[in-house]
Scaffold this active site. Structure first.
Site, PDB file in Angstrom:
ATOM      1  N   ARG A 263       0.858  -1.190   0.000  1.00 15.55           N
ATOM      2  CA  ARG A 263       0.000   0.000   0.000  1.00 15.55           C
ATOM      3  C   ARG A 263       0.892   1.236   0.000  1.00 15.55           C
ATOM      4  O   ARG A 263       1.334   1.708   1.048  1.00 15.55           O
ATOM      5  CB  ARG A 263      -0.924   0.000   1.218  1.00 15.55           C
ATOM      6  CG  ARG A 263      -1.902   1.168   1.278  1.00 15.55           C
ATOM      7  CD  ARG A 263      -2.789   1.080   2.515  1.00 15.55           C
ATOM      8  NE  ARG A 263      -3.791   2.128   2.543  1.00 15.55           N
ATOM      9  CZ  ARG A 263      -3.593   3.334   3.068  1.00 15.55           C
ATOM     10  NH1 ARG A 263      -2.426   3.637   3.630  1.00 15.55           N
ATOM     11  NH2 ARG A 263      -4.566   4.239   3.051  1.00 15.55           N
TER      12      ARG A 263
ATOM     13  N   SER B  98     -12.898  -3.858   0.967  1.00 19.29           N
ATOM     14  CA  SER B  98     -13.210  -3.230   2.246  1.00 19.29           C
ATOM     15  C   SER B  98     -14.720  -3.018   2.349  1.00 19.29           C
ATOM     16  O   SER B  98     -15.344  -2.532   1.398  1.00 19.29           O
ATOM     17  CB  SER B  98     -12.504  -1.879   2.382  1.00 19.29           C
ATOM     18  OG  SER B  98     -11.111  -2.044   2.444  1.00 19.29           O
TER      19      SER B  98
ATOM     20  N   LYS C  51      -4.498   5.634   8.268  1.00 19.97           N
ATOM     21  CA  LYS C  51      -5.242   5.929   7.058  1.00 19.97           C
ATOM     22  C   LYS C  51      -5.943   7.267   7.215  1.00 19.97           C
ATOM     23  O   LYS C  51      -6.768   7.454   8.116  1.00 19.97           O
ATOM     24  CB  LYS C  51      -6.267   4.827   6.779  1.00 19.97           C
ATOM     25  CG  LYS C  51      -5.647   3.472   6.478  1.00 19.97           C
ATOM     26  CD  LYS C  51      -6.706   2.444   6.138  1.00 19.97           C
ATOM     27  CE  LYS C  51      -7.370   2.740   4.823  1.00 19.97           C
ATOM     28  NZ  LYS C  51      -8.323   1.677   4.430  1.00 19.97           N
TER      29      LYS C  51
END
Length: 219
Positions: A47, A119, A148
Site C-alpha cells: 500500500r 473493504s 489511514k
C-alpha cells in the site's frame, strides 16, 4: 467466480501485514517486510499511499523488491487499489475499497486464480462484495487508527458479530488500530485474522511485534 479455497483464505488472513515506504520509520521497506515475515506474517499488501509516497517507476521498483521477498517466503503479495500495478507485477491479488471498481470487474480483468479483497463497513456493502465474487472482506476500522487519512467511523468488534449473525461466512479480516493486546477480541467476534500496519511497521522490534500478534491470537 473465484477459485480460491475459503479455508486456505482464512489461514492466509491470520496475520495480514499492510505497508508502503511511508510506514517504515525504523528500517527500509525491504528489511521491514523480511522481519515481519520472520515473525509470522501470513499475507502482505503493498500500500504505497500518503504524503511522500513513491510514484511511477519508483513505486513499481519497490513493489518488485517486496514481491520478490514474499515469493522467497511463500507469502502471497497483494496490491492495494492499483489494478494496473497489480497487472504489471502479476501480483497474487488486489484489495479495493468501496470507491474502487467492484470485485466482479476485477475478477473479469484478473482472472479466477487471483485473490480479490474488498473493504466493507456495513452489512449491505459486505453482501454486495460477496455477490460480486470477493474472496475476503476487510472490515473496519475496528479501533481508532492514524495509519489511514480516509478512515471511516470506528466500528468496534460488534460489526464482525453482526456480519456473522447475518449469515455471511466469507473470510473476514479486521483492520484499524489493532494491537497484539486487542487482537483476540477481534477474532472472537468473528474475524479470521487481523490486518496491521503501524503496530508492526513502526515497532522497535518488528519480528517480535509480528510474533506477538501470532501468540496473542493463539491464547
Amino acid at each position: 467466480m473465484s477459485r480460491i479455497d475459503p479455508a486456505a483464505m482464512r489461514s492466509l488472513l491470520r496475520l495480514y501485514f499492510i505497508m508502503g515506504s511511508v510506514n517504515c520509520p525504523r528500517l527500509s521497506p525491504a528489511d521491514t517486510l523480511r522481519e515481519a515475515i520472520a515473525g509470522g506474517v501470513t499475507l502482505f499488501q503493498y500500500r504505497e499511499k500518503g504524503a511522500g509516497a513513491l510514484q511511477g517507476a519508483a513505486a513499481l521498483e519497490l513493489g518488485r523488491q517486496l514481491q520478490a521477498i514474499c515469493r522467497e517466503n511463500s507469502v502471497p503479495f497483494i496490491v492495494n487499489d492499483d489494478i494496473g500495478l497489480a497487472e504489471l507485477l502479476d501480483a497474487d491479488g488486489v484489495h479495493v475499497g468501496q470507491d474502487d471498481a467492484p470485485a466482479r470487474e476485477l475478477r473479469r480483468r484478473l482472472g479466477a486464480h487471483k485473490i480479490i479483497g474488498v473493504s466493507a463497513h456495513t452489512v449491505d456493502e459486505a453482501r454486495q462484495a460477496v455477490a460480486d465474487g470477493a474472496d475476503y472482506l476487510g472490515i473496519g476500522p475496528i479501533y481508532p487508527t492514524a495509519s489511514k487519512d480516509d478512515a471511516r467511523a470506528v466500528q468496534g468488534p460488534p460489526i464482525l458479530e453482526e456480519l456473522r449473525r447475518c449469515g455471511l461466512d466469507i473470510p473476514l479480516v479486521g483492520i484499524g488500530g489493532i494491537t497484539a493486546g486487542s487482537a483476540r477480541p477481534v477474532i472472537e467476534a468473528g474475524a479470521d485474522g487481523v490486518s496491521v500496519i503501524s503496530a508492526i511497521a513502526a515497532a522497535e522490534d518488528i519480528r517480535q511485534a509480528s510474533a506477538g500478534f501470532r501468540h496473542a491470537m493463539r491464547q
